[in-house]
Design an enzyme around this catalytic site. Sequence first.
Site, short mmCIF file in Angstrom:
data_model
loop_
_atom_site.label_atom_id
_atom_site.label_comp_id
_atom_site.label_asym_id
_atom_site.label_seq_id
_atom_site.Cartn_x
_atom_site.Cartn_y
_atom_site.Cartn_z
N THR A 119 13.84 -1.96 -6.12
CA THR A 119 12.76 -2.35 -5.07
C THR A 119 12.14 -3.84 -5.91
O THR A 119 12.11 -3.97 -7.28
CB THR A 119 11.54 -1.40 -5.10
N TYR A 144 5.64 4.22 -8.97
CA TYR A 144 7.12 3.91 -8.08
C TYR A 144 7.74 2.97 -8.52
O TYR A 144 9.06 2.95 -8.74
CB TYR A 144 6.30 3.49 -6.48
#
Length: 331
Positions: A119, A144
């Site tokens: 990501t 995350y």
Amino acid sequence: MTDTILITGGAGYIGSHAAWACADRGYKLVVLDDLSTGREASVPDGAELVLGDVADEALVARVLKDHKPRAVMHFAGRIVVPESVADPIKYYRQNTCATLGLLAQLVEAGTEAMLFSSTAAVYEPREDGAPLAEDAPKVPLSPYGQSKLMTEAMMRDVGRAHGLSAAILRYFNVAGADPEGRTGQSTPDATHLIKIASQVAVGQRDKMQLFGDDYPTPDGTCVRDYIHVTDLAEAHVLALEHVLANPGQVTMNCGYGRGSSVKEVIRAVERCTNEKLNVEIAPRRPGDAPALVADVSRIHDTLDWTPKHDDLEEMARSAMAWERKLAAERR
């Protein structure tokens, strides 16, 4: 002989699109998914679906032994930034620790390569919103992002020690749905902006929230590099073929190299329906960066990848078509 590919999380949003892209290329597929956010109907015809958790090392070992995949595409994991801030243990357990177990089993089985769903949240955001190259500073703003960055480090170390080839693909903002209507974003409480805006546009939600309009960006809302999920799936197949033909490790951004603000996305959805969306201004969410835009030089230099769906309105139209299909199925 046709290569077998194992896809973890292959019934979910991005995983199912990648699975269909692989199926269209003629690969033999095994999908491992616990269906916590995915759905069985999104798995390609002919793929074998194994129900289970990627954190179950005994199950993973059995799947690898039975099917002997040449490579693994790893999508299984948690992806909601605010949830990771509230419950970091869940993210380190289900993202980082689960992937460590998967890596151990891949080494044991002698699997050749792994593709990892990473990501843009690993990066330190730039205040000027300039594109981020793969070697830009890494300062995740959320557990995350940190869980993904830790997994990247594990993959590199394991690859160097044991010869496991790897492609790490850092997604920016993924949107849209399969143009043929075979799969799409199916999680009812998904947090993707275009998904939510599309649900409002087709009457599945009464309103949507815009989280923060006071960011240091041109219109005060967050800027992101949106990529159509079908183009992203194609990049996965090309990255798979690249690492199988060129053993080693490669990390690539996946985006289009330009940013769009939240307000610009909302206007694109509104143009598709000629109706205003009911938008409520809400406070900023923890962990959200002002701007994240990809430098896409490396992926274009490495792969023969030509995006075909680089258009916000096309992303919105495909997302709305998928929402209407889901609504028809529920009826």
